[in-house]
Design an enzyme around this catalytic site. Structure first.
Site, PDB file in Angstrom:
ATOM      1  N   THR A 122       0.823  -1.213   0.000  1.00  0.00           N
ATOM      2  CA  THR A 122       0.000   0.000   0.000  1.00  0.00           C
ATOM      3  C   THR A 122       0.857   1.263   0.000  1.00  0.00           C
ATOM      4  OG1 THR A 122      -1.530   1.256   1.392  1.00  0.00           O
ATOM      5  CG2 THR A 122      -0.071  -0.242   2.537  1.00  0.00           C
ATOM      6  N   ASP A 123       0.267   2.355  -0.478  1.00  0.00           N
ATOM      7  CA  ASP A 123       0.969   3.652  -0.419  1.00  0.00           C
ATOM      8  C   ASP A 123       1.041   4.184   1.011  1.00  0.00           C
ATOM      9  OD1 ASP A 123      -1.700   4.352  -0.075  1.00  0.00           O
ATOM     10  OD2 ASP A 123      -1.727   5.884  -1.631  1.00  0.00           O
TER      11      ASP A 123
ATOM     12  N   TYR B  77      -2.022  -0.347  10.961  1.00  0.00           N
ATOM     13  CA  TYR B  77      -2.141  -1.025   9.652  1.00  0.00           C
ATOM     14  C   TYR B  77      -0.914  -0.736   8.794  1.00  0.00           C
ATOM     15  CZ  TYR B  77      -3.368  -1.557   4.712  1.00  0.00           C
ATOM     16  OH  TYR B  77      -3.338  -1.860   3.379  1.00  0.00           O
TER      17      TYR B  77
ATOM     18  N   LYS C 215       2.094  -3.201   7.341  1.00  0.00           N
ATOM     19  CA  LYS C 215       2.396  -3.392   5.909  1.00  0.00           C
ATOM     20  C   LYS C 215       3.852  -2.991   5.622  1.00  0.00           C
ATOM     21  CE  LYS C 215      -0.005  -4.525   2.950  1.00  0.00           C
ATOM     22  NZ  LYS C 215      -0.387  -5.867   2.432  1.00  0.00           N
TER      23      LYS C 215
HETATM   24  P1  NAD Z   1      -9.721  -7.313   2.048  1.00  0.00           P
HETATM   25  O1  NAD Z   1      -9.759  -7.050   3.513  1.00  0.00           O
HETATM   26  O2  NAD Z   1     -10.921  -7.045   1.228  1.00  0.00           O
HETATM   27  O3  NAD Z   1      -9.303  -8.827   1.789  1.00  0.00           O
HETATM   28  C1  NAD Z   1      -8.302  -9.482   2.525  1.00  0.00           C
HETATM   29  C2  NAD Z   1      -8.447 -10.982   2.318  1.00  0.00           C
HETATM   30  O4  NAD Z   1      -7.404 -11.630   3.062  1.00  0.00           O
HETATM   31  C3  NAD Z   1      -9.781 -11.544   2.818  1.00  0.00           C
HETATM   32  O5  NAD Z   1     -10.334 -12.410   1.864  1.00  0.00           O
HETATM   33  C4  NAD Z   1      -9.405 -12.288   4.100  1.00  0.00           C
HETATM   34  O6  NAD Z   1     -10.251 -13.398   4.364  1.00  0.00           O
HETATM   35  C5  NAD Z   1      -7.974 -12.722   3.779  1.00  0.00           C
HETATM   36  N1  NAD Z   1      -7.193 -12.933   5.003  1.00  0.00           N
HETATM   37  C6  NAD Z   1      -7.080 -12.112   6.075  1.00  0.00           C
HETATM   38  N2  NAD Z   1      -6.294 -12.667   7.017  1.00  0.00           N
HETATM   39  C7  NAD Z   1      -5.874 -13.851   6.518  1.00  0.00           C
HETATM   40  C8  NAD Z   1      -5.030 -14.883   7.017  1.00  0.00           C
HETATM   41  N3  NAD Z   1      -4.453 -14.797   8.233  1.00  0.00           N
HETATM   42  N4  NAD Z   1      -4.798 -15.963   6.233  1.00  0.00           N
HETATM   43  C9  NAD Z   1      -5.369 -16.075   5.003  1.00  0.00           C
HETATM   44  N5  NAD Z   1      -6.189 -15.136   4.501  1.00  0.00           N
HETATM   45  C10 NAD Z   1      -6.451 -14.032   5.246  1.00  0.00           C
HETATM   46  O7  NAD Z   1      -8.465  -6.505   1.528  1.00  0.00           O
HETATM   47  P2  NAD Z   1      -8.242  -5.757   0.124  1.00  0.00           P
HETATM   48  O8  NAD Z   1      -8.738  -4.367   0.245  1.00  0.00           O
HETATM   49  O9  NAD Z   1      -8.698  -6.611  -0.983  1.00  0.00           O
HETATM   50  O10 NAD Z   1      -6.632  -5.684   0.119  1.00  0.00           O
HETATM   51  C11 NAD Z   1      -5.867  -6.756  -0.420  1.00  0.00           C
HETATM   52  C12 NAD Z   1      -4.392  -6.395  -0.309  1.00  0.00           C
HETATM   53  O11 NAD Z   1      -4.137  -5.192  -1.026  1.00  0.00           O
HETATM   54  C13 NAD Z   1      -3.932  -6.151   1.138  1.00  0.00           C
HETATM   55  O12 NAD Z   1      -2.646  -6.674   1.273  1.00  0.00           O
HETATM   56  C14 NAD Z   1      -3.917  -4.627   1.250  1.00  0.00           C
HETATM   57  O13 NAD Z   1      -2.964  -4.220   2.193  1.00  0.00           O
HETATM   58  C15 NAD Z   1      -3.526  -4.235  -0.165  1.00  0.00           C
HETATM   59  N6  NAD Z   1      -4.009  -2.911  -0.617  1.00  0.00           N
HETATM   60  C16 NAD Z   1      -5.327  -2.573  -0.504  1.00  0.00           C
HETATM   61  C17 NAD Z   1      -5.758  -1.345  -1.010  1.00  0.00           C
HETATM   62  C18 NAD Z   1      -7.213  -0.936  -0.953  1.00  0.00           C
HETATM   63  O14 NAD Z   1      -7.526   0.201  -1.310  1.00  0.00           O
HETATM   64  N7  NAD Z   1      -8.134  -1.787  -0.552  1.00  0.00           N
HETATM   65  C19 NAD Z   1      -4.836  -0.481  -1.607  1.00  0.00           C
HETATM   66  C20 NAD Z   1      -3.490  -0.867  -1.670  1.00  0.00           C
HETATM   67  C21 NAD Z   1      -3.081  -2.096  -1.187  1.00  0.00           C
HETATM   68  O1  DAU Z   2      -4.192   4.000   0.418  1.00  0.00           O
HETATM   69  C1  DAU Z   2      -4.402   2.629   0.334  1.00  0.00           C
HETATM   70  C2  DAU Z   2      -5.257   2.158   1.494  1.00  0.00           C
HETATM   71  O2  DAU Z   2      -6.587   2.628   1.253  1.00  0.00           O
HETATM   72  C3  DAU Z   2      -5.251   0.644   1.662  1.00  0.00           C
HETATM   73  O3  DAU Z   2      -3.957   0.222   1.956  1.00  0.00           O
HETATM   74  C4  DAU Z   2      -6.224   0.231   2.769  1.00  0.00           C
HETATM   75  O4  DAU Z   2      -6.274  -1.190   2.853  1.00  0.00           O
HETATM   76  C5  DAU Z   2      -7.604   0.750   2.419  1.00  0.00           C
HETATM   77  O5  DAU Z   2      -8.517   0.439   3.440  1.00  0.00           O
HETATM   78  C6  DAU Z   2      -7.560   2.268   2.198  1.00  0.00           C
HETATM   79  O6  DAU Z   2      -7.306   2.956   3.464  1.00  0.00           O
HETATM   80  P1  DAU Z   2      -8.080   4.299   3.856  1.00  0.00           P
HETATM   81  O7  DAU Z   2      -8.033   4.451   5.317  1.00  0.00           O
HETATM   82  O8  DAU Z   2      -7.599   5.449   3.025  1.00  0.00           O
HETATM   83  O9  DAU Z   2      -9.571   3.910   3.330  1.00  0.00           O
HETATM   84  P2  DAU Z   2     -11.007   4.152   3.997  1.00  0.00           P
HETATM   85  O10 DAU Z   2     -12.029   3.803   2.960  1.00  0.00           O
HETATM   86  O11 DAU Z   2     -11.125   3.528   5.338  1.00  0.00           O
HETATM   87  O12 DAU Z   2     -11.042   5.731   4.204  1.00  0.00           O
HETATM   88  C7  DAU Z   2     -10.897   6.621   3.101  1.00  0.00           C
HETATM   89  C8  DAU Z   2     -10.924   8.047   3.657  1.00  0.00           C
HETATM   90  O13 DAU Z   2     -12.243   8.319   4.145  1.00  0.00           O
HETATM   91  C9  DAU Z   2     -10.015   8.264   4.843  1.00  0.00           C
HETATM   92  O14 DAU Z   2      -9.509   9.586   4.790  1.00  0.00           O
HETATM   93  C10 DAU Z   2     -10.922   8.102   6.057  1.00  0.00           C
HETATM   94  C11 DAU Z   2     -12.239   8.611   5.544  1.00  0.00           C
HETATM   95  N1  DAU Z   2     -13.463   7.982   6.102  1.00  0.00           N
HETATM   96  C12 DAU Z   2     -13.533   6.620   6.149  1.00  0.00           C
HETATM   97  C13 DAU Z   2     -14.646   5.971   6.618  1.00  0.00           C
HETATM   98  C14 DAU Z   2     -14.723   4.471   6.712  1.00  0.00           C
HETATM   99  C15 DAU Z   2     -14.535   8.767   6.491  1.00  0.00           C
HETATM  100  O15 DAU Z   2     -14.490  10.010   6.412  1.00  0.00           O
HETATM  101  N2  DAU Z   2     -15.662   8.137   6.947  1.00  0.00           N
HETATM  102  C16 DAU Z   2     -15.761   6.770   7.051  1.00  0.00           C
HETATM  103  O16 DAU Z   2     -16.810   6.258   7.516  1.00  0.00           O
END
Ligand code: NAD
Ligand code: DAU
Length: 351
Positions: free
Chosen positions: A132-133, A157, A161
């Site tokens: 992640t960033d 978190y 990472k």
């Molecule tokens: P998510 O929470 O939707 O999915 C995570 C998955 O990992 C789930 O299916 C969960 O069951 C599985 N998991 C959790 N713990 C586990 C364990 N101990 N063993 C096996 N499986 C397990 O997450 P996501 O948003 O799809 O993110 C996926 C990856 O991408 C993560 O590594 C996250 O850090 C990274 N990432 C996410 C974002 C974002 O915006 N969502 C951005 C950049 C990087």
């Molecule tokens: O930047 C990459 C990351 O983006 C990933 O690594 C994480 O897994 C992913 O969850 C996401 O993190 P953020 O914390 O940026 O995402 P989130 O959707 O939780 O929040 C986005 C922005 O909105 C953040 O500034 C917090 C704000 N927020 C979030 C929630 C859930 C609100 O204002 N209200 C809310 O209810």
């Protein structure tokens, strides 16, 4: 080349898009999706590909050394795309140890098993770590995160990472394990768990519930359509250079409050409500502890070296996302009611 590929976390949001892309695009690969099916893992996300001959699902925990060892022995993987993680910042503030366990220890267990299995021959092997960033910390008003930006994680978190990224690079330098890391900005799109900002807001607007905006809504995130992230992972997996990191982002910065306003307008239109109806639900609430002000990614290395670029404008991607959620009420109902957790028992355990 035929691959024996392990994808971890494939039942989650991004993982399910990556698994679908790889299973459909590479019929010759043997693809194993390993997922613990935590609250964030939902096999309904992959119902359309679950019977494909090149696809297998394995339920298991990446921190379980014995299980992971057996899995590597059984399938003799030559590559890993590692997405499994605890991913929600707010949860990491409530329960940091769960993040350290899965994100740090789990990554180390996978690295160690790849090292053991590949120790005699590292050719055509790859451990691709999806990160992640947020590892770069928080930006002020100006500037972008580059691959050379120093790590400065600020939430449990992002610290977990960052730590996992350091272990990946430590295995590269110490054991010559072929690794690649990508660091991506905020994703949005279908199958996103409704605890994160965009799907939570869609769900609440649909149900006329308050839309919580932390602080003054001034925080900035750089949004990327999840299918563009999956395409980037495909590109980097096949063409990236080992030992390198690649930033992935949309060059698409939005203040949270402006994003929510845009989303409210789209929801009003798609739900046939008078303009301004949904915006009345916006509610400013207590800020997140240690809330990072701004993320913005410089993805030019990936563009220049490997030719990847985002395919969708944000408004178009958001329209598509809202349409998907409104057309998939059952998915949202199952996730919010907890019914999705029955799917594994019904579809897999009876086999
Ligand atoms: P998510 O929470 O939707 O999915 C995570 C998955 O990992 C789930 O299916 C969960 O069951 C599985 N998991 C959790 N713990 C586990 C364990 N101990 N063993 C096996 N499986 C397990 O997450 P996501 O948003 O799809 O993110 C996926 C990856 O991408 C993560 O590594 C996250 O850090 C990274 N990432 C996410 C974002 C974002 O915006 N969502 C951005 C950049 C990087
Ligand atoms: O930047 C990459 C990351 O983006 C990933 O690594 C994480 O897994 C992913 O969850 C996401 O993190 P953020 O914390 O940026 O995402 P989130 O959707 O939780 O929040 C986005 C922005 O909105 C953040 O500034 C917090 C704000 N927020 C979030 C929630 C859930 C609100 O204002 N209200 C809310 O209810």
């Amino acid at each position: 080349m035929k691959r024996r590929l392990l994808i971890t976390g494939g039942a989650g949001f991004i993982g399910s898009h990556v698994v679908r892309l790889f299973v459909n695009k590479y019929p010759d690969y043997q693809i194993v999706n390993l997922d613990a099916l935590t609250y964030a893992g939902n096999l309904e996300n992959l119902a359309d590909i679950q019977d494909k001959p090149n696809y297998v699902f394995e339920k298991g925990d990446i921190t379980d050394e014995t299980f992971i060892d057996q899995l590597f022995q059984q399938y003799q993987f030559d590559s890993v795309i590692h997405l499994a993680a605890e991913s929600h910042v707010d949860r990491s503030i409530m329960d940091p140890l769960a993040f350290i366990r899965t994100n740090v220890l789990g990554t180390a267990v996978l690295l160690n098993n790849a090292r053991k299995l590949w120790k005699d021959d590292l050719t055509n092997k790859l451990f691709y770590h999806v990160s992640t960033d947020e590892v770069y910390g928080s930006l002020g008003e100006e500037g972008l995160f580059h691959e050379t930006t120093a790590y400065d994680p600020r939430s449990p978190y992002s610290a977990s990472k960052a730590s996992s990224d350091h272990f990946v690079m430590a295995y590269y330098h110490t054991y010559h394990l072929p690794v690649i890391i990508s660091n991506c900005s905020n994703n949005y799109g279908s199958h996103h768990f409704p605890e994160k900002l965009i799907p939570l807001a869609i769900h609440n607007i649909k149900n006329n519930k308050p839309v919580p905006v932390y602080g003054k809504g001034e925080n900035v995130r750089d949004w990327l359509f999840v299918e563009d992230h999956a395409r980037a992972i495909d590109t980097i997996f096949h063409q990236g250079r080992t030992g390198e990191t690649y930033n992935i982002g949309g060059f698409n910065e939005w203040k949270n409050i402006d994003l929510i306003q845009l989303l409210c307008n789209i929801m009003d239109r798609q739900l046939g409500r008078p303009e301004g109806t949904s915006a009345q639900l916006i509610t400013f609430v207590k800020d997140r502890a240690g809330h990072d002000l701004r993320y913005a990614i410089d993805a030019s290395k990936l563009n220049k070296e490997l030719g990847w670029a985002p395919s969708l404008q944000f408004e178009e991607g958001l329209e598509k996302t809202v349409s998907w959620y409104l057309a998939n009420e059952t998915w949202l109902h199952n996730v919010t009611s907890g019914e999705y957790q029955q799917y594994y028992n019904e579809q897999y355990q009876k086999r």
